[in-house]
Enzyme design. Structure first.
Site, PDB file in Angstrom:
ATOM      1  N   LEU A   1       0.869  -1.171   0.000  1.00  0.00           N
ATOM      2  CA  LEU A   1       0.000   0.000   0.000  1.00  0.00           C
ATOM      3  C   LEU A   1       0.909   1.225   0.000  1.00  0.00           C
ATOM      4  O   LEU A   1       1.944   1.234   0.673  1.00  0.00           O
ATOM      5  CB  LEU A   1      -0.902   0.019   1.241  1.00  0.00           C
ATOM      6  CG  LEU A   1      -1.969  -1.082   1.353  1.00  0.00           C
ATOM      7  CD1 LEU A   1      -2.741  -0.942   2.661  1.00  0.00           C
ATOM      8  CD2 LEU A   1      -2.917  -1.060   0.175  1.00  0.00           C
ATOM      9  N   ASP A   2       0.517   2.266  -0.736  1.00  0.00           N
ATOM     10  CA  ASP A   2       1.309   3.495  -0.771  1.00  0.00           C
ATOM     11  C   ASP A   2       1.473   4.053   0.636  1.00  0.00           C
ATOM     12  O   ASP A   2       0.663   3.776   1.529  1.00  0.00           O
ATOM     13  CB  ASP A   2       0.633   4.542  -1.649  1.00  0.00           C
ATOM     14  CG  ASP A   2       0.467   4.070  -3.080  1.00  0.00           C
ATOM     15  OD1 ASP A   2       1.194   3.148  -3.486  1.00  0.00           O
ATOM     16  OD2 ASP A   2      -0.402   4.626  -3.780  1.00  0.00           O
ATOM     17  N   ILE A   3       2.482   4.888   0.823  1.00  0.00           N
ATOM     18  CA  ILE A   3       2.776   5.416   2.156  1.00  0.00           C
ATOM     19  C   ILE A   3       1.588   6.167   2.747  1.00  0.00           C
ATOM     20  O   ILE A   3       1.357   6.130   3.963  1.00  0.00           O
ATOM     21  CB  ILE A   3       4.042   6.311   2.124  1.00  0.00           C
ATOM     22  CG1 ILE A   3       4.457   6.707   3.539  1.00  0.00           C
ATOM     23  CG2 ILE A   3       3.833   7.527   1.229  1.00  0.00           C
ATOM     24  CD1 ILE A   3       5.813   7.382   3.617  1.00  0.00           C
TER      25      ILE A   3
END
Length: 239
Positions: free
Chosen positions: A104-106
């Site tokens: 998952l993106d930051i």
């Protein structure tokens, strides 16, 4: 069942390094089936044999499966020189052994599975299995049924890649729209890039589901729990 070295089993369970385990054996603090162990290299079947560490029984688990409600600002990786990682949120005895299943993106929140079961991880991420992922998002701009139709056909991303068909459900539409989107891939920044193809910006993104695994909404961001037997069995059916 597989026989393994005693020191390897104990090290994998977070009792200590192999060197530290050897010291515990030397001190007479390890018992196997009621007998004090004298050889850290002895072979055991940890699922079947009783192993005591300083009088405490070892509850052996070959594989672990954690559901994490990933908070924003945390990297989906096992290590990073600048940011906190998702494994840093887990118990220290497992942090060095598990990996996130996908990324998952930051700034993306929500469901993330972490495990040391490489086979299950590979199967869940394999494009051939088409394990779908559902997200909730807030979008800057108006999302329309025309966008939903385009998602259902596949969206051409900025690099020319055409995504697999995706399901877009519009919860509300206005200056900021609320949607749910279900995709069957995990391309880099995929959901954001799909909306960007129409000049729309994702301002909030949260994963709700991966296959049959639903995010436990009682978990606060940063909290985790082990999967139930039912959840794990259902995931395995997908693979």
């Amino acid at each position: 069942m597989k026989r393994e070295r005693l020191d390897k089993v104990l090290a994998n369970m977070g009792i200590g390094t192999r060197k530290e385990v050897k010291q515990l054996v030397k001190q007479g603090l390890i018992e196997v089936d009621g007998v004090t162990a004298t050889d850290p290299g002895m072979h055991v079947i940890p699922e079947q044999q009783e192993i005591l560490v300083d009088g405490e029984p070892l509850h052996y688990k070959r594989y672990v499966y954690f559901m994490l409600n990933k908070p924003p600002g945390v990297i989906s990786a096992t290590e990073d020189p600048r940011h906190e990682t998702v494994v840093d949120l887990l118990p220290p005895e497992w942090a060095a052994k598990v990996h996130p299943v996908g990324r998952l993106d930051i700034d993306t929140e929500g469901l993330l599975l972490l495990t040391n079961d490489g086979q299950l991880s590979h199967s869940l991420l394999s494009p051939k299995k088409k394990v779908d992922k559902e997200y909730y998002a807030r979008i800057a701009g108006r999302v329309t049924p025309e966008h939903a139709d385009a998602f259902a056909k596949g969206v051409t991303l900025d690099d020319g890649y055409v995504t697999m068909p995706a399901r877009l459900e519009i919860l509300s539409s206005g200056e900021e729209s609320e949607i749910k989107v279900t995709i069957m891939e995990g391309k880099f920044h995929q959901v954001k890039r799909m909306f960007a193809a129409f000049g729309l910006q994702v301002v909030y993104l949260k994963r709700l589901r991966m296959g049959t695994l639903l995010l436990d909404e009682t978990l606060e961001p940063g909290e985790y729990r082990e999967l139930t037997d039912e959840e794990l069995a259902s995931l395995r059916k997908l693979t």
